[in-house]
Design a protein around this motif. Sequence first.
Motif, short mmCIF file in Angstrom:
data_model
loop_
_atom_site.label_atom_id
_atom_site.label_comp_id
_atom_site.label_asym_id
_atom_site.label_seq_id
_atom_site.Cartn_x
_atom_site.Cartn_y
_atom_site.Cartn_z
N ASN A 61 -3.75 0.16 -6.29
CA ASN A 61 -2.08 -0.48 -5.74
C ASN A 61 -2.39 -0.62 -7.60
N ARG B 250 0.99 4.37 -2.87
CA ARG B 250 -0.47 5.05 -2.81
C ARG B 250 0.64 6.94 -2.41
N ASN C 168 -4.76 4.53 -6.98
CA ASN C 168 -4.31 3.90 -6.00
C ASN C 168 -5.34 2.74 -4.92
N SER D 147 0.65 -1.38 -0.09
CA SER D 147 0.04 -0.05 -0.19
C SER D 147 1.01 1.06 -0.22
#
Length: 118
Positions: free
Chosen positions: A76, A30, A73, A27
Motif C-alpha cells: 500500500n 490497490r 500494492n 487496502s
Amino acid sequence: QVQLVESGGGLVQAGGSLRLSCAASTSAFRINRMAWYRQAPGKQRDLVASISHGGIPTYEDSVKDRLTISRDNAKNTMYLQMNNLKPEDTAVYYCNRQPTVGSLFWPWGQGTQVTVSS
C-alpha cells in the motif's frame, strides 16, 4: 478514515535527487489510481504524476524524464523518484488518489517538503 503519510523530502542542491514515499492505511489503495501533487508557496496544488492501479504512469510535461512514479500494492505504498531536481520543483509534495466520477479525494496528509537550492 484513510490516512496518507508522505515522507522522504528534504533540502538538496539543483541537480540532486530525492525519493518520496507515500504510505496508505487502506487496502483500497490497490484498486485506486494514485497521484502525486505539489503545492508551492502562494500557488494552488497541482498534479505532478499519476499511476494506474496496474502500474501505468502518466506525467506532467514539466517533470517528464526527471521524475518516476511507482507503486507497491502489496505494501500500500507509492513512490516518486526525483532526479535532476530544479529550484522550481520546490514545494510541499502530497499523495492522494486521483478521483474519478463519483469519488472524492481521501483526507490529505501532512505532505513532505522538497526544497531545491540553486
